[in-house]
Design an enzyme around this catalytic site. Sequence first.
Site, PDB file in Angstrom:
ATOM      1  N   CYS A 365      -5.626  -2.744  -8.406  1.00  0.00           N
ATOM      2  CA  CYS A 365      -4.844  -3.074  -7.204  1.00  0.00           C
ATOM      3  C   CYS A 365      -3.390  -2.680  -7.358  1.00  0.00           C
ATOM      4  O   CYS A 365      -2.719  -2.391  -6.370  1.00  0.00           O
ATOM      5  CB  CYS A 365      -4.969  -4.557  -6.883  1.00  0.00           C
ATOM      6  SG  CYS A 365      -4.535  -5.654  -8.249  1.00  0.00           S
ATOM      7  N   HIS A 843      -2.994 -10.237  -9.181  1.00  0.00           N
ATOM      8  CA  HIS A 843      -3.436  -9.341  -8.102  1.00  0.00           C
ATOM      9  C   HIS A 843      -2.240  -8.855  -7.295  1.00  0.00           C
ATOM     10  O   HIS A 843      -1.275  -9.594  -7.064  1.00  0.00           O
ATOM     11  CB  HIS A 843      -4.411 -10.087  -7.190  1.00  0.00           C
ATOM     12  CG  HIS A 843      -5.015  -9.244  -6.117  1.00  0.00           C
ATOM     13  ND1 HIS A 843      -5.785  -8.131  -6.383  1.00  0.00           N
ATOM     14  CD2 HIS A 843      -4.964  -9.333  -4.763  1.00  0.00           C
ATOM     15  CE1 HIS A 843      -6.184  -7.588  -5.242  1.00  0.00           C
ATOM     16  NE2 HIS A 843      -5.687  -8.298  -4.250  1.00  0.00           N
TER      17      HIS A 843
END
Length: 891
Positions: A365, A843
Amino acid sequence: MTMAANDTIAMDQITAAAAKCRIATPHDIVTNSECVYTFHSPYTTDKGIVVNLTTFVGTVDELAFTAASSSTSTNDDEAAVFVRICKKRVRKEKAIDGNNDDMMETTTTAIKLGMGIEGGFQSEQDKYETISTYSIVVGNNANGDGKLHVLTELPYDDTTKNSFPMLVSQSADAIICHAGLAVRQDLTAWELEEEPKPISKYLETLPFVDNGVKISHNPSDWMCEMSGDKENLWLNLSDGFIGGGRKNWDGSGGSNGALNHFMETGEKYPLVVKLGTITEDLSTADCYSYAKDEDCPVQIPNLKELLEKRGIIITGMQKTVKSTAELEVELNATYAFDAITEKGAHLVPVAGPGLQGLQNLGNSCYMNSVVQMLFSGTVPELSARYGMSAGAGTNTLQKIAPTKASDDLLCQTTKLAYALSSGAFCGPIPNADDDADDSTTDPKYRLAPRMFKHVVGKDHADFKTGQQQDAAQYFQYLLEKLDRAELGAGDRLKSKDGAGSALISSHLFSFKAESRLMCEADNKIKYKDGPIDTILSLRIPMSESTLPGDEMPDVKRQKSEDACDDDKEKNKVPTVSFDACMDKWAAPSIIDDYRWPHLQNSISKATSQTRFVNFPRYLLVQMQRYELGDDWQPRKIEVDIDVPEEFSFQKFRGLGPQDGETLVPDDVEGCEETSTNIPPAPAIDEGALGVLLDMGFNMNGCKRALLAVGGSSVDAAMNWVFEHNEDPDFNDPLPETTAASAAATSNSDVDETVVMSLVDNLGCFTADQVRAAVKHCSGAPDRAADWLFSHMDDLDGAIAALDNSAASNSTPKPPTAQLEDGDGKYDLVGLISHIGKNTSSGHYVAHLKKDGKWVIYNDEKVALSENPPIRHAYMYLFRRSDTVGSPNSEY
């Protein structure tokens, strides 16, 4: 069955070209799941992709002979043989309850926590099946435009394969069954994090049952002796029993026959090998130990002898099934984590140009958020160079041969940027209320940027792994890689007016900071420009924070956990204004021990101030949201940053020498910088730098600490950080004369300290090789190491090319174009936010402003944002207001 006349002619053409076919080995690079130039796959169109049976490279028909004339000596009329691979995912018919008169479908509601089990969640294998079709194609480049001109095409399946020449069939089967480049790249990242497979300790005492069992050489004869299954079969190396493999966690896999047999025979025969993975190279065979104290993949050095006892001669054997590791990679790649968490289900999905999601390849990510910010249209100059605008990227594709495309950064950047900016691969907008929507997991619409990730990170110790990384570090590294590729691109990359080489991509973000130092002894002023940087890193002045409802700054932020505050008060998060962060960056600071050359190198206090030399077209700001706690572990600073969507940096512009100022004499400054008495800066150890970065320190601060303690000691550098992290210049870019990247004393001389340090640290290059690389990279040790590893295939040839290039004065040099400048007013156009305890875990999510609306990019999820996390972002992208609607035409 008699072949039709047309089929006979077609088979004659295939036979005539069959001699060119090769059989792929497990070590060959095969691209059988995706076009090397585009994101077209066997799923995206009815034509799928074609894979060359000579080169094993997969493309679409339109690009099958790209750059053929420059890469081969073949004529355009010369035929080549391909296998066409087409795939389609279809939903399985739902089970029908025959006891119900209304023939209602059985419920799919899960009543157990599990996948692929009765009453549990449905796996992909439960809901869908893949229909694959193949054909053998013979074609040429008759029109000379790089497109495949099909001469003949015949279906290829179990019923027709025996009618083809044997070499064609073997070549096609090897490509169809090959793990392929995509899985191979995932496996590389996977294996970097895994321990090497041990040699089984049961090997020396393994019993062999002389029961006369011999194994057929024909794979169609193999089947599980318990269930009759013909897939995922394992051979017991003690008694020759063939059994099915274990079930996977999602319900797929085998019948457990091999494991059950191990248990039923008293756990005496623990070693098995997967049939179909056995080749002449036995290191590729999938071996496993069922013993309870091993229960893992193992190495079996005498596997050849054990197989021969069962009549298996490995000569000529081909891999026909996927290994356990390959299946595990595929299984994890399709696991829908977001479907479980239902994250963002209330958001309105969007799709189209600039609104293309990207599959998470496993902790990727950080990369997805950065490339979305750069290439999905928010930076129109990069979209013009690499994306969909006006035929952009044509040369970057046409000038590179298929065999080199997957490893070419400009080609893979074009491939990714076109997909992101064009919307050509977007599926139908998913219906958030429809749990059965096919487009969310349909491989036809999923973009997995594996080739791009590999070509960018292959030479980097961290970015080549499957671990989470810092998005800010990746942004800087990606720009460095692009700069180098663009400088060496030649006629593949020209300015739009054709007048010469185009500007490098980092120029869009490049700025310098001006340092103004005033000597306390005589009030003389010294101005000096810092090195070019692409990220403005800001510390957060918590002394300027306020709590909700407070009128005065919260000076004492760290309250005792034992204080008698109510829960509501404890949950208040302080806020710091963005303007306060900028004021902190530009505020005057005192340097106690500054050595002044014009005072015969005596020490005197200095007052330092920092200002912008120029305002770049795009300004990327990183907030230092992480610090070391009392336990020396990185922790996130709980603070909101009040960032306006329009901000003027104009008051932070440097004005240079002013009337009435007395400047430090230039000749003295010159002596200082060229003095041979100044020792060269030590080389920064990349491993030590990575450890400090993982702790949450800023890049510049880490480099400054390592330089201060000799370049490699993590413990000493940490102690230095704790003593100096409040220094006003702690996070400033290092001056060029003290940074390790400027350790070389001149363009022609090389700092031998850097050379010997690299020789010792790298361990696989000679001093002469390292010296050539350091000289080529202007003394920068990190870039020299990168260059050495990227040219290992022919290092001596690459060094000879450097010598020839230097002799002809043709070594690519950074452009001398003046840094872009303009008014200091900016608009906020992008965010990268981070969730987690430090930047190398957790994340990342991107938010970009599109047509006045904020859009969230959460890997594959792209939707209109309801509440963009402006106050919580880690990186902010500002665009200079006077450039809106007028992109730089030199890109």
